[in-house]
Design a protein around this motif. Structure first.
Motif, short mmCIF file in Angstrom:
data_model
loop_
_atom_site.label_atom_id
_atom_site.label_comp_id
_atom_site.label_asym_id
_atom_site.label_seq_id
_atom_site.Cartn_x
_atom_site.Cartn_y
_atom_site.Cartn_z
N ARG A 66 0.80 -1.20 -0.01
CA ARG A 66 0.10 0.15 0.10
C ARG A 66 0.95 1.31 -0.02
O ARG A 66 0.43 2.43 -0.65
CB ARG A 66 -0.78 0.11 1.17
N GLU A 67 1.86 1.13 0.55
CA GLU A 67 2.84 2.31 0.80
C GLU A 67 3.76 2.79 -0.89
O GLU A 67 3.54 3.56 -0.99
CB GLU A 67 4.02 2.15 1.77
N ALA A 68 4.06 1.33 -1.32
CA ALA A 68 4.41 1.56 -2.57
C ALA A 68 3.41 2.28 -3.69
O ALA A 68 3.59 2.89 -4.20
CB ALA A 68 4.94 0.22 -3.15
N VAL A 69 2.23 1.62 -3.47
CA VAL A 69 0.96 2.24 -4.40
C VAL A 69 0.88 3.59 -4.33
O VAL A 69 0.41 4.30 -5.11
CB VAL A 69 -0.24 1.21 -4.09
N GLN A 70 0.90 3.89 -2.89
CA GLN A 70 0.46 5.51 -2.60
C GLN A 70 1.62 6.43 -3.14
O GLN A 70 1.22 7.58 -3.83
CB GLN A 70 0.76 5.65 -1.18
N ARG A 71 2.87 5.81 -3.30
CA ARG A 71 3.96 6.80 -4.09
C ARG A 71 3.77 6.68 -5.50
O ARG A 71 3.95 7.64 -6.02
CB ARG A 71 5.16 6.16 -3.73
N LEU A 72 3.31 5.42 -6.10
CA LEU A 72 3.10 5.59 -7.57
C LEU A 72 1.68 6.56 -7.89
O LEU A 72 1.63 7.24 -8.86
CB LEU A 72 2.76 4.12 -7.97
N ALA A 73 0.87 6.54 -6.90
CA ALA A 73 -0.17 7.35 -7.04
C ALA A 73 0.23 8.77 -7.13
O ALA A 73 -0.43 9.85 -7.77
CB ALA A 73 -1.50 7.12 -5.95
N GLU A 74 1.13 9.27 -6.21
CA GLU A 74 1.78 10.71 -6.17
C GLU A 74 2.39 10.96 -7.32
O GLU A 74 2.27 12.21 -7.69
CB GLU A 74 2.53 10.59 -4.76
N GLU A 75 2.86 9.89 -8.00
CA GLU A 75 3.35 10.36 -9.59
C GLU A 75 2.41 10.05 -10.58
O GLU A 75 2.72 10.41 -11.65
CB GLU A 75 4.41 9.29 -9.47
N ASP A 76 1.37 10.05 -10.35
CA ASP A 76 0.21 9.67 -11.20
C ASP A 76 0.48 8.55 -11.88
O ASP A 76 -0.05 8.61 -13.38
CB ASP A 76 0.10 10.98 -11.75
N LEU A 77 1.20 7.46 -11.57
CA LEU A 77 1.26 6.37 -12.43
C LEU A 77 0.18 5.35 -12.20
O LEU A 77 0.10 4.33 -13.06
CB LEU A 77 2.59 5.68 -12.22
N VAL A 78 -0.55 5.48 -11.14
CA VAL A 78 -1.64 4.51 -10.94
C VAL A 78 -2.74 5.51 -10.31
O VAL A 78 -2.51 6.47 -9.91
CB VAL A 78 -1.39 3.33 -9.83
N GLU A 79 -4.05 4.89 -10.65
CA GLU A 79 -5.05 5.66 -10.18
C GLU A 79 -5.98 4.73 -9.19
O GLU A 79 -6.35 3.43 -9.60
CB GLU A 79 -6.03 5.86 -11.48
N VAL A 80 -6.03 5.03 -8.16
CA VAL A 80 -6.80 4.28 -7.00
C VAL A 80 -8.24 4.78 -7.18
O VAL A 80 -8.58 5.76 -6.67
CB VAL A 80 -6.25 4.67 -5.58
N ARG A 81 -9.17 3.94 -7.45
CA ARG A 81 -10.55 4.14 -7.64
C ARG A 81 -11.42 3.47 -6.46
O ARG A 81 -11.37 2.16 -6.18
CB ARG A 81 -11.17 3.74 -8.74
N PRO A 82 -11.87 4.36 -5.42
CA PRO A 82 -12.62 3.86 -4.36
C PRO A 82 -13.61 3.08 -4.84
O PRO A 82 -14.58 2.97 -5.89
CB PRO A 82 -13.06 4.88 -3.69
N HIS A 83 -13.59 1.60 -4.02
CA HIS A 83 -14.59 0.54 -4.43
C HIS A 83 -14.67 0.02 -5.77
O HIS A 83 -15.69 -0.59 -6.21
CB HIS A 83 -16.27 0.92 -4.10
N SER A 84 -13.37 -0.02 -6.46
CA SER A 84 -13.15 -0.38 -7.86
C SER A 84 -12.05 -1.24 -7.82
O SER A 84 -11.95 -2.26 -8.23
CB SER A 84 -13.35 0.76 -8.79
#
Length: 242
Positions: A66-84
């Protein structure tokens, strides 16, 4: 007695710090693996990033993932979609172009200083990387080219005396790198890029900062023009290039 207690406390503190560092280390490792996979398009835009599968694959808990995903999201490399779910982001041309502008500005300064400071050993190392690029093209191992390309530009920054320049460039160009990966299979593109690299080295070897700057501008602008021409697949990109 006091000395023994202090020693024990020191050992306990060291152990605690080591234990606390492990999740952060795992998060960094997961982040590096996922970031590389996204940049190299092994995980293309739109693909699902399943945390549970990553945990099982690398034998880690949810926390570092989750920490790694958060860093990727901050770089706009991944998109976290709630409930999806979490998905690899599409390539945003505006962000990629911004990375190109930052990269070009910093690389111009880097190559000029490199030409002023270079040694015969530095020229030999740059020539060695150009030879490696030619070997990659002969072997048609295009997946290895980007890493050697980055090593070439990173070495120029190192010789310039400002090695941190490349760290800033590397952070700014992550979206641009995905476009670079898309352009790799374009017939003749990497062969031309390689000869442009060779021209940059010859200008550096002559210690001519103006020629080195011109050769670098030709290289970077030409490469971006090829990448821009590929910006049309809605499955990979967010919007269209202006």
């Amino acid at each position: 007695m006091l000395k023994n207690i202090d020693t024990q406390r020191g050992e306990t503190g060291t152990a605690a710090r080591t234990a606390a560092a492990r999740p952060a280390q795992k998060a960094n490792q997961i982040y590096d693996v996922l970031r590389r996979s996204i940049v190299l398009l092994d995980m293309p835009p739109g693909s699902v990033l399943a945390e549970k599968e990553i945990c099982l694959r690398y034998g880690v808990s949810r926390t570092p993932v989750r920490e790694a995903v958060q860093r990727l999201a901050e770089e706009d490399l991944v998109e976290v979609r709630p409930h999806s779910g979490t998905y690899v982001s599409k390539i945003d041309f505006a962000v990629a172009e911004e990375g190109f502008v930052i990269r070009r500005a910093l690389e111009i300064e880097s190559v000029r200083r490199c030409a002023e400071r270079v040694t015969p050993e530095g020229v030999a190392r740059l020539d060695g990387l150009v030879r490696r690029m030619r070997d990659i093209l002969r072997q048609e191992a295009l997946g290895d080219y980007l890493e050697v390309d980055d090593a070439f530009h990173g070495l120029i920054a190192g010789v310039s005396g400002y090695p941190r320049i490349w760290k800033f460039i590397d952070m700014a160009k992550v979206h641009l790198d995905r476009m670079r990966q898309l352009s790799a299979p374009v017939p003749g593109h990497l062969a031309e890029v390689t000869e442009q690299h060779a021209a940059v080295v010859r200008a550096i070897e002559r210690r001519n900062a103006d020629q080195a700057e011109l050769a670098m501008r030709i290289h970077l602008d030409g490469s971006f023009a090829v990448m821009r021409s590929l910006y049309q697949d809605d499955a990979l990109f967010a919007g269209q290039a202006p």
